[in-house]
Design a protein around this motif. Structure first.
Motif, PDB file in Angstrom:
ATOM      1  N   ASP A   1       0.841  -1.199   0.000  1.00  0.00           N
ATOM      2  CA  ASP A   1       0.000   0.000   0.000  1.00  0.00           C
ATOM      3  C   ASP A   1       0.871   1.241   0.000  1.00  0.00           C
ATOM      4  O   ASP A   1       0.651   2.177  -0.762  1.00  0.00           O
ATOM      5  N   ARG A   2       1.853   1.234   0.884  1.00  0.00           N
ATOM      6  CA  ARG A   2       2.681   2.423   1.050  1.00  0.00           C
ATOM      7  C   ARG A   2       3.500   2.714  -0.197  1.00  0.00           C
ATOM      8  O   ARG A   2       3.486   3.825  -0.710  1.00  0.00           O
ATOM      9  N   VAL A   3       4.173   1.669  -0.696  1.00  0.00           N
ATOM     10  CA  VAL A   3       5.073   1.876  -1.826  1.00  0.00           C
ATOM     11  C   VAL A   3       4.287   2.149  -3.107  1.00  0.00           C
ATOM     12  O   VAL A   3       4.641   3.040  -3.887  1.00  0.00           O
ATOM     13  N   ALA A   4       3.208   1.398  -3.321  1.00  0.00           N
ATOM     14  CA  ALA A   4       2.420   1.594  -4.539  1.00  0.00           C
ATOM     15  C   ALA A   4       1.869   3.012  -4.558  1.00  0.00           C
ATOM     16  O   ALA A   4       1.873   3.682  -5.592  1.00  0.00           O
ATOM     17  N   HIS A   5       1.428   3.476  -3.412  1.00  0.00           N
ATOM     18  CA  HIS A   5       0.909   4.835  -3.332  1.00  0.00           C
ATOM     19  C   HIS A   5       2.014   5.836  -3.681  1.00  0.00           C
ATOM     20  O   HIS A   5       1.821   6.747  -4.475  1.00  0.00           O
ATOM     21  N   ARG A   6       3.189   5.612  -3.073  1.00  0.00           N
ATOM     22  CA  ARG A   6       4.306   6.534  -3.297  1.00  0.00           C
ATOM     23  C   ARG A   6       4.730   6.543  -4.760  1.00  0.00           C
ATOM     24  O   ARG A   6       5.017   7.589  -5.321  1.00  0.00           O
ATOM     25  N   MET A   7       4.726   5.358  -5.380  1.00  0.00           N
ATOM     26  CA  MET A   7       5.188   5.283  -6.762  1.00  0.00           C
ATOM     27  C   MET A   7       4.052   5.432  -7.768  1.00  0.00           C
ATOM     28  O   MET A   7       4.259   5.304  -8.970  1.00  0.00           O
ATOM     29  N   GLY A   8       2.851   5.678  -7.259  1.00  0.00           N
ATOM     30  CA  GLY A   8       1.706   5.886  -8.154  1.00  0.00           C
ATOM     31  C   GLY A   8       1.331   4.657  -8.964  1.00  0.00           C
ATOM     32  O   GLY A   8       0.973   4.754 -10.130  1.00  0.00           O
ATOM     33  N   ARG A   9       1.445   3.464  -8.346  1.00  0.00           N
ATOM     34  CA  ARG A   9       1.059   2.239  -9.060  1.00  0.00           C
ATOM     35  C   ARG A   9      -0.304   1.755  -8.594  1.00  0.00           C
ATOM     36  O   ARG A   9      -0.730   2.057  -7.491  1.00  0.00           O
ATOM     37  N   GLU A  10      -0.949   0.949  -9.486  1.00  0.00           N
ATOM     38  CA  GLU A  10      -2.297   0.471  -9.184  1.00  0.00           C
ATOM     39  C   GLU A  10      -2.299  -0.809  -8.362  1.00  0.00           C
ATOM     40  O   GLU A  10      -3.347  -1.293  -7.986  1.00  0.00           O
ATOM     41  N   LEU A  11      -1.134  -1.385  -8.136  1.00  0.00           N
ATOM     42  CA  LEU A  11      -1.062  -2.682  -7.455  1.00  0.00           C
ATOM     43  C   LEU A  11      -1.817  -2.664  -6.133  1.00  0.00           C
ATOM     44  O   LEU A  11      -1.562  -1.812  -5.285  1.00  0.00           O
ATOM     45  N   SER A  12      -2.759  -3.609  -6.009  1.00  0.00           N
ATOM     46  CA  SER A  12      -3.568  -3.540  -4.795  1.00  0.00           C
ATOM     47  C   SER A  12      -3.548  -4.828  -3.996  1.00  0.00           C
ATOM     48  O   SER A  12      -4.193  -4.933  -2.970  1.00  0.00           O
ATOM     49  N   GLY A  13      -2.809  -5.849  -4.471  1.00  0.00           N
ATOM     50  CA  GLY A  13      -2.790  -7.085  -3.693  1.00  0.00           C
ATOM     51  C   GLY A  13      -1.866  -8.111  -4.307  1.00  0.00           C
ATOM     52  O   GLY A  13      -1.088  -7.800  -5.207  1.00  0.00           O
ATOM     53  N   PHE A  14      -1.973  -9.333  -3.782  1.00  0.00           N
ATOM     54  CA  PHE A  14      -1.098 -10.412  -4.219  1.00  0.00           C
ATOM     55  C   PHE A  14      -1.959 -11.578  -4.672  1.00  0.00           C
ATOM     56  O   PHE A  14      -3.030 -11.803  -4.102  1.00  0.00           O
ATOM     57  N   THR A  15      -1.499 -12.329  -5.673  1.00  0.00           N
ATOM     58  CA  THR A  15      -2.219 -13.562  -5.996  1.00  0.00           C
ATOM     59  C   THR A  15      -1.950 -14.529  -4.847  1.00  0.00           C
ATOM     60  O   THR A  15      -0.975 -14.369  -4.109  1.00  0.00           O
ATOM     61  N   ASN A  16      -2.840 -15.530  -4.713  1.00  0.00           N
ATOM     62  CA  ASN A  16      -2.654 -16.494  -3.621  1.00  0.00           C
ATOM     63  C   ASN A  16      -1.278 -17.137  -3.689  1.00  0.00           C
ATOM     64  O   ASN A  16      -0.601 -17.304  -2.676  1.00  0.00           O
TER      65      ASN A  16
ATOM     66  N   GLU B   1      10.455  -5.808   3.008  1.00  0.00           N
ATOM     67  CA  GLU B   1      10.143  -4.453   2.561  1.00  0.00           C
ATOM     68  C   GLU B   1      10.871  -4.150   1.247  1.00  0.00           C
ATOM     69  O   GLU B   1      10.274  -3.629   0.302  1.00  0.00           O
ATOM     70  N   ASN B   2      12.155  -4.520   1.185  1.00  0.00           N
ATOM     71  CA  ASN B   2      12.925  -4.292  -0.038  1.00  0.00           C
ATOM     72  C   ASN B   2      12.351  -5.075  -1.213  1.00  0.00           C
ATOM     73  O   ASN B   2      12.303  -4.576  -2.334  1.00  0.00           O
ATOM     74  N   GLU B   3      11.919  -6.309  -0.928  1.00  0.00           N
ATOM     75  CA  GLU B   3      11.357  -7.144  -1.980  1.00  0.00           C
ATOM     76  C   GLU B   3      10.110  -6.464  -2.574  1.00  0.00           C
ATOM     77  O   GLU B   3       9.947  -6.389  -3.781  1.00  0.00           O
ATOM     78  N   ILE B   4       9.260  -5.971  -1.687  1.00  0.00           N
ATOM     79  CA  ILE B   4       8.032  -5.325  -2.171  1.00  0.00           C
ATOM     80  C   ILE B   4       8.385  -4.054  -2.959  1.00  0.00           C
ATOM     81  O   ILE B   4       7.800  -3.780  -4.011  1.00  0.00           O
ATOM     82  N   GLU B   5       9.348  -3.312  -2.479  1.00  0.00           N
ATOM     83  CA  GLU B   5       9.767  -2.104  -3.199  1.00  0.00           C
ATOM     84  C   GLU B   5      10.240  -2.468  -4.603  1.00  0.00           C
ATOM     85  O   GLU B   5       9.927  -1.790  -5.572  1.00  0.00           O
ATOM     86  N   ARG B   6      11.011  -3.533  -4.669  1.00  0.00           N
ATOM     87  CA  ARG B   6      11.557  -3.962  -5.952  1.00  0.00           C
ATOM     88  C   ARG B   6      10.413  -4.358  -6.900  1.00  0.00           C
ATOM     89  O   ARG B   6      10.359  -3.933  -8.052  1.00  0.00           O
ATOM     90  N   VAL B   7       9.486  -5.137  -6.355  1.00  0.00           N
ATOM     91  CA  VAL B   7       8.354  -5.596  -7.165  1.00  0.00           C
ATOM     92  C   VAL B   7       7.574  -4.399  -7.715  1.00  0.00           C
ATOM     93  O   VAL B   7       7.248  -4.340  -8.889  1.00  0.00           O
ATOM     94  N   VAL B   8       7.313  -3.450  -6.843  1.00  0.00           N
ATOM     95  CA  VAL B   8       6.505  -2.304  -7.267  1.00  0.00           C
ATOM     96  C   VAL B   8       7.269  -1.468  -8.297  1.00  0.00           C
ATOM     97  O   VAL B   8       6.716  -1.029  -9.296  1.00  0.00           O
ATOM     98  N   ALA B   9       8.559  -1.299  -8.055  1.00  0.00           N
ATOM     99  CA  ALA B   9       9.357  -0.478  -8.965  1.00  0.00           C
ATOM    100  C   ALA B   9       9.403  -1.099 -10.357  1.00  0.00           C
ATOM    101  O   ALA B   9       9.392  -0.390 -11.358  1.00  0.00           O
ATOM    102  N   LEU B  10       9.438  -2.430 -10.414  1.00  0.00           N
ATOM    103  CA  LEU B  10       9.569  -3.096 -11.705  1.00  0.00           C
ATOM    104  C   LEU B  10       8.219  -3.405 -12.347  1.00  0.00           C
ATOM    105  O   LEU B  10       8.164  -3.891 -13.470  1.00  0.00           O
ATOM    106  N   ALA B  11       7.130  -3.147 -11.624  1.00  0.00           N
ATOM    107  CA  ALA B  11       5.801  -3.539 -12.116  1.00  0.00           C
ATOM    108  C   ALA B  11       5.391  -2.687 -13.316  1.00  0.00           C
ATOM    109  O   ALA B  11       5.828  -1.552 -13.467  1.00  0.00           O
ATOM    110  N   GLY B  12       4.568  -3.287 -14.172  1.00  0.00           N
ATOM    111  CA  GLY B  12       3.980  -2.541 -15.283  1.00  0.00           C
ATOM    112  C   GLY B  12       2.608  -2.063 -14.847  1.00  0.00           C
ATOM    113  O   GLY B  12       2.484  -1.412 -13.810  1.00  0.00           O
ATOM    114  N   ASP B  13       1.571  -2.470 -15.612  1.00  0.00           N
ATOM    115  CA  ASP B  13       0.245  -2.009 -15.220  1.00  0.00           C
ATOM    116  C   ASP B  13      -0.547  -3.119 -14.537  1.00  0.00           C
ATOM    117  O   ASP B  13      -1.767  -3.131 -14.551  1.00  0.00           O
TER     118      ASP B  13
END
Ligand SMILES: Nc1ncnc2c1ncn2[C@@H]1O[C@H](COP(=O)(O)OP(=O)(O)OP(=O)(O)O)[C@@H](O)[C@H]1O
Ligand SMILES: [Mg+2]
Length: 495
Positions: free
Chosen positions: A360-375, A394-406
């Motif tokens: 939530d925190r990182v996606a908000h900061r980076m302006g991404r739509e990511l809202s959850g995780f698959t099971n 925390e770093n893993e999530i940051e990395r995921v969000v930074a590399l995410a597309g849409d």
């Protein structure tokens, strides 16, 4: 409510009716008409009427207009002030049309009764008036009950929200595992005291955040919270940082400098990596803890300070004491309250809440739509080992969000290789992961994954794998999809 001791029987007939007339014959005849059904009071004057009104629960008052003292309209006017909900009726002859019209227009009376009256019509009017009174009364009761219920609900909501918040986090420190709940309990208790706290735990477990939280929820929150990493500086510099120095105390000391203990006076100092301190520093720290006294470098004066100390270490201090590298007296002073912060792999139940918190925190900061995780992605996050603990997650999530597309959801393929593999895949067998997995649902998932991968490898096709597993082929198909088992995994590239 009407006068004192007001009783409101549910039956409209139980309410009192007050009759006011100066002519006893009229009073008597009215009374006779209404008495069998109602509680009737009579008054010969306005004054008497008002006295009764103050004492009894009067739903309806019927006053004659023409009387020697107060007129009927005047009486009803007083009634409307003293007991606004009492229904007011005026008894009058046609001769007095003027005052009647005025009283009606000004809203002072509910209805007028013509003189002479027809008994049946009188009874009907009285009944209607009492019903109206009863309805109005019930309405106010309901409104009151509703307001009360609303207030209760609101309070309950607040309570529940507080409960939920405090269940999953304590002032921003996230964790719903029993282990973290115990940590929160201790944090709450010690935050109200000045006791010295020693936080122990592996790197990245949250010692810094816990120290800060203890300060900011406690009575010292208005004063400073300062932190010093004791492992980062050579001894003299650390001494100057903590205790300050006088001008000229050492080469480069161009002016007096306040130490952190002084800056934190009234507040809290966080001594991180306390295990790294040299023997000389350990003595000086012992003096502050014992006497609350500091002496700036190059000064001969000591000063009193009132500082709450929270120390942290990711080393085994007890062992350091045994080996003579850490003073035992300082150790005992520091661990007045010890809070061991467990590694993340020992509280995997916290992973979902933490992962969502960071996402939530990182996606908000980076302006991404990511809202959850698959099971499947969450399964992997929960079964990873996290040697770097919460910081690594925390770093893993940051990395995921930074590399995410849409993408909307974080899927397995977005996770780092080592997280994706999980401990089970790394070890080539699921047994150790299951054995060490305290969460039953996660253990079952891990076992399913292991069995599916194994039988697909052994049989080489889904139909036979399903047969061997004893499940319909479609179920196998669904599970492969849900667990996001990829071909590469079946071909053994990941193990
Ligand atoms: N329970 C938690 N809830 C939310 N964030 C957390 C929690 N625990 C740790 N973090 C975050 O993880 C990161 C690492 O935490 P922190 O710096 O407090 O670890 P540490 O125990 O002090 O590590 P080190 O021993 O390396 O100093 C920080 O960004 C912190 O905000
Ligand atoms: Mg730290």
């Amino acid at each position: 409510m009407t006068g004192p001791g007001a009783v409101h029987p549910a039956d409209p007939d139980g309410h009192g009716i007050l009759l006011v007339d100066d002519e006893p014959a009229i009073l008597e005849s009215l009374e006779l008409t209404l008495t069998p059904e109602h509680r009737v009071f009579t008054a010969g004057t306005g004054e008497q009427a008002l006295e009764i009104l103050d004492k009894e629960d009067i739903a309806l008052i019927i006053a004659d207009q023409v009387m020697p003292g107060m007129t009927g309209v005047e009486i009803l006017e007083q009634v409307s002030e003293r007991s606004p909900r009492t229904i007011r009726m005026l008894l009058t002859g046609y001769a007095d049309m003027d005052s009647l019209v005025r009283a009606i227009n000004e809203g002072r009376i509910y209805r007028y009764l013509p003189k002479p009256w027809d008994p049946d019509e009188l009874r009907m009017n009285v009944r209607r008036a009492l019903e109206a009174y009863q309805l109005a009364w019930e309405n106010t009761q309901l409104a009151g009950a509703l307001a009360e219920a609303n207030e209760k609900l609101r309070a309950e909501n607040l309570y529940l929200r507080g409960e939920v918040e405090s269940r999953y986090s304590f002032e921003g420190v996230v964790g719903d595992s029993p282990a973290m709940q115990r940590v929160f309990d201790v944090m709450k208790k010690v935050s109200e005291t000045d006791a010295t706290v020693l936080l122990t735990g592996e790197t990245g477990t949250g010692k810094d955040v816990i120290a800060k939280t203890i300060h900011y929820v406690g009575p010292r929150k208005e004063k400073r919270f300062v932190a010093q990493n004791c492992g980062a500086l050579p001894d003299t510099l650390l001494e100057s940082e903590l205790f300050g120095h006088k001008k000229g105390a050492f080469t480069g000391a161009h002016a007096d400098k306040e130490g952190l203990f002084q800056i934190a006076d009234g507040g809290t100092i966080f001594l991180d990596e306390i295990g790294e301190t040299e023997p000389g520093m350990q003595v000086r720290l012992l003096r502050v803890l014992q006497d609350g006294e500091i002496r700036p470098l190059g000064s001969s004066d000591t000063r009193k300070v009132n500082v709450r100390v929270i120390a942290a270490t990711n080393k085994d201090l007890e062992k350091a004491v045994e080996e003579g590298r850490f003073r035992d007296d300082l150790y005992y002073r520091l661990r007045v309250v010890e809070i061991p912060v467990p590694p993340l792999r020992e509280r995997r139940e916290d992973v979902p809440a933490l992962a969502h918190h960071f996402l939530d925190r990182v996606a908000h900061r980076m302006g991404r739509e990511l809202s959850g995780f698959t099971n499947a992605a969450m399964d992997r996050l929960c079964s990873a080992d996290w040697p770097g603990n919460v910081r690594e997650l925390e770093n893993e999530i940051e990395r995921v969000v930074a590399l995410a597309g849409d993408e909307r959801m974080v899927g397995v393929e977005m996770l780092s290789e080592h997280v994706r593999g999980g401990s089970a895949a790394r070890e080539g067998t699921v047994a150790p992961a299951i054995a060490s997995e305290p969460n039953m649902a996660l253990a079952v998932e891990a076992l399913k994954r292991h069995m599916i991968v194994q039988s697909l490898r052994d049989t080489g096709n889904k139909t036979r794998a399903a047969e061997r597993l004893g499940i319909p082929r479609q179920s196998l198909q669904k599970m492969i999809k849900r667990l996001e088992i990829r071909d590469a995994e079946i071909e053994g590239e990941e193990s």
